[in-house]
Design a protein around this motif. Structure first.
Motif, PDB file in Angstrom:
ATOM      1  N   MET A 111      35.845  34.345  18.544  1.00 55.64           N
ATOM      2  CA  MET A 111      35.501  35.421  19.454  1.00 55.64           C
ATOM      3  C   MET A 111      36.258  36.685  19.035  1.00 55.64           C
ATOM      4  O   MET A 111      37.453  36.644  18.755  1.00 55.64           O
ATOM      5  N   MET A 112      35.564  37.782  19.009  1.00 61.07           N
ATOM      6  CA  MET A 112      36.173  39.058  18.640  1.00 61.07           C
ATOM      7  C   MET A 112      37.099  39.544  19.748  1.00 61.07           C
ATOM      8  O   MET A 112      36.924  39.200  20.921  1.00 61.07           O
ATOM      9  N   ALA A 113      38.072  40.352  19.389  1.00 65.18           N
ATOM     10  CA  ALA A 113      39.029  40.899  20.355  1.00 65.18           C
ATOM     11  C   ALA A 113      38.308  41.657  21.462  1.00 65.18           C
ATOM     12  O   ALA A 113      38.634  41.505  22.644  1.00 65.18           O
ATOM     13  N   SER A 114      37.335  42.448  21.081  1.00 61.81           N
ATOM     14  CA  SER A 114      36.601  43.231  22.082  1.00 61.81           C
ATOM     15  C   SER A 114      35.881  42.311  23.066  1.00 61.81           C
ATOM     16  O   SER A 114      35.796  42.609  24.265  1.00 61.81           O
ATOM     17  N   ASP A 115      35.395  41.186  22.577  1.00 55.49           N
ATOM     18  CA  ASP A 115      34.727  40.218  23.447  1.00 55.49           C
ATOM     19  C   ASP A 115      35.704  39.595  24.434  1.00 55.49           C
ATOM     20  O   ASP A 115      35.377  39.376  25.598  1.00 55.49           O
ATOM     21  N   ARG A 116      36.931  39.301  23.967  1.00 61.41           N
ATOM     22  CA  ARG A 116      37.949  38.718  24.847  1.00 61.41           C
ATOM     23  C   ARG A 116      38.324  39.679  25.964  1.00 61.41           C
ATOM     24  O   ARG A 116      38.405  39.293  27.132  1.00 61.41           O
ATOM     25  N   VAL A 117      38.530  40.927  25.610  1.00 59.18           N
ATOM     26  CA  VAL A 117      38.910  41.925  26.605  1.00 59.18           C
ATOM     27  C   VAL A 117      37.754  42.157  27.577  1.00 59.18           C
ATOM     28  O   VAL A 117      37.945  42.196  28.799  1.00 59.18           O
ATOM     29  N   GLU A 118      36.561  42.276  27.050  1.00 55.15           N
ATOM     30  CA  GLU A 118      35.389  42.492  27.891  1.00 55.15           C
ATOM     31  C   GLU A 118      35.160  41.303  28.820  1.00 55.15           C
ATOM     32  O   GLU A 118      34.843  41.474  30.005  1.00 55.15           O
ATOM     33  N   SER A 119      35.343  40.104  28.322  1.00 53.50           N
ATOM     34  CA  SER A 119      35.180  38.899  29.134  1.00 53.50           C
ATOM     35  C   SER A 119      36.186  38.865  30.275  1.00 53.50           C
ATOM     36  O   SER A 119      35.837  38.533  31.415  1.00 53.50           O
ATOM     37  N   ALA A 120      37.435  39.219  29.988  1.00 52.67           N
ATOM     38  CA  ALA A 120      38.468  39.259  31.022  1.00 52.67           C
ATOM     39  C   ALA A 120      38.095  40.272  32.095  1.00 52.67           C
ATOM     40  O   ALA A 120      38.248  40.006  33.304  1.00 52.67           O
ATOM     41  N   LEU A 121      37.587  41.419  31.682  1.00 54.85           N
ATOM     42  CA  LEU A 121      37.188  42.457  32.634  1.00 54.85           C
ATOM     43  C   LEU A 121      35.997  42.000  33.476  1.00 54.85           C
ATOM     44  O   LEU A 121      35.995  42.147  34.701  1.00 54.85           O
ATOM     45  N   LYS A 122      34.997  41.432  32.833  1.00 52.91           N
ATOM     46  CA  LYS A 122      33.812  40.968  33.565  1.00 52.91           C
ATOM     47  C   LYS A 122      34.159  39.883  34.573  1.00 52.91           C
ATOM     48  O   LYS A 122      33.643  39.874  35.696  1.00 52.91           O
ATOM     49  N   GLU A 123      35.043  38.965  34.176  1.00 55.62           N
ATOM     50  CA  GLU A 123      35.467  37.905  35.082  1.00 55.62           C
ATOM     51  C   GLU A 123      36.170  38.496  36.303  1.00 55.62           C
ATOM     52  O   GLU A 123      35.909  38.097  37.443  1.00 55.62           O
ATOM     53  N   LEU A 124      37.018  39.462  36.065  1.00 53.98           N
ATOM     54  CA  LEU A 124      37.727  40.127  37.153  1.00 53.98           C
ATOM     55  C   LEU A 124      36.751  40.869  38.073  1.00 53.98           C
ATOM     56  O   LEU A 124      36.836  40.757  39.303  1.00 53.98           O
ATOM     57  N   GLU A 125      35.824  41.587  37.486  1.00 58.11           N
ATOM     58  CA  GLU A 125      34.827  42.322  38.278  1.00 58.11           C
ATOM     59  C   GLU A 125      33.967  41.371  39.095  1.00 58.11           C
ATOM     60  O   GLU A 125      33.629  41.660  40.253  1.00 58.11           O
ATOM     61  N   GLU A 126      33.619  40.252  38.530  1.00 54.13           N
ATOM     62  CA  GLU A 126      32.805  39.266  39.241  1.00 54.13           C
ATOM     63  C   GLU A 126      33.568  38.696  40.438  1.00 54.13           C
ATOM     64  O   GLU A 126      32.999  38.526  41.521  1.00 54.13           O
ATOM     65  N   LYS A 127      34.841  38.398  40.237  1.00 51.10           N
ATOM     66  CA  LYS A 127      35.662  37.896  41.346  1.00 51.10           C
ATOM     67  C   LYS A 127      35.734  38.918  42.473  1.00 51.10           C
ATOM     68  O   LYS A 127      35.656  38.570  43.641  1.00 51.10           O
ATOM     69  N   ARG A 128      35.889  40.177  42.116  1.00 50.47           N
ATOM     70  CA  ARG A 128      35.952  41.241  43.138  1.00 50.47           C
ATOM     71  C   ARG A 128      34.609  41.357  43.856  1.00 50.47           C
ATOM     72  O   ARG A 128      34.560  41.464  45.081  1.00 50.47           O
ATOM     73  N   LYS A 129      33.555  41.355  43.083  1.00 48.56           N
ATOM     74  CA  LYS A 129      32.204  41.469  43.652  1.00 48.56           C
ATOM     75  C   LYS A 129      31.921  40.337  44.627  1.00 48.56           C
ATOM     76  O   LYS A 129      31.294  40.540  45.669  1.00 48.56           O
ATOM     77  N   ASN A 130      32.398  39.135  44.307  1.00 49.10           N
ATOM     78  CA  ASN A 130      32.168  37.968  45.158  1.00 49.10           C
ATOM     79  C   ASN A 130      33.182  37.831  46.295  1.00 49.10           C
ATOM     80  O   ASN A 130      33.144  36.848  47.031  1.00 49.10           O
TER      81      ASN A 130
END
Length: 76
Positions: A1-20
């Protein structure tokens, strides 16, 4: 996994938790700061060129100065 993918995944996971509604605004805020730390770790591994760095400095300075002002406004 590329570094950008790791950072983006961490952000998306966080945003999803907030959204839910799984995390509070405060947890979201500190989670965002954790994503910034992850980004810092990944950026340190790169061979960044001066023009790339110079473009990012104003944004980072604005963020830091705003946080300092807010900290001071809260009496700290």
């Amino acid at each position: 996994m590329m570094a950008s993918d790791r950072v983006e995944s961490a952000l998306k996971e966080l945003e999803e938790k907030r959204k839910n509604g799984e995390i509070s605004t405060k947890e979201f805020y500190f989670g965002l700061l954790d994503v910034v730390k992850l980004l810092e770790e990944e950026l340190k591994k790169e061979d960044l060129q001066e023009p790339q760095i110079k473009k990012q400095i104003p944004f980072i300075l604005t963020f830091i100065k705003t946080q300092i002002r807010e900290l001071r406004a809260r009496g700290n």
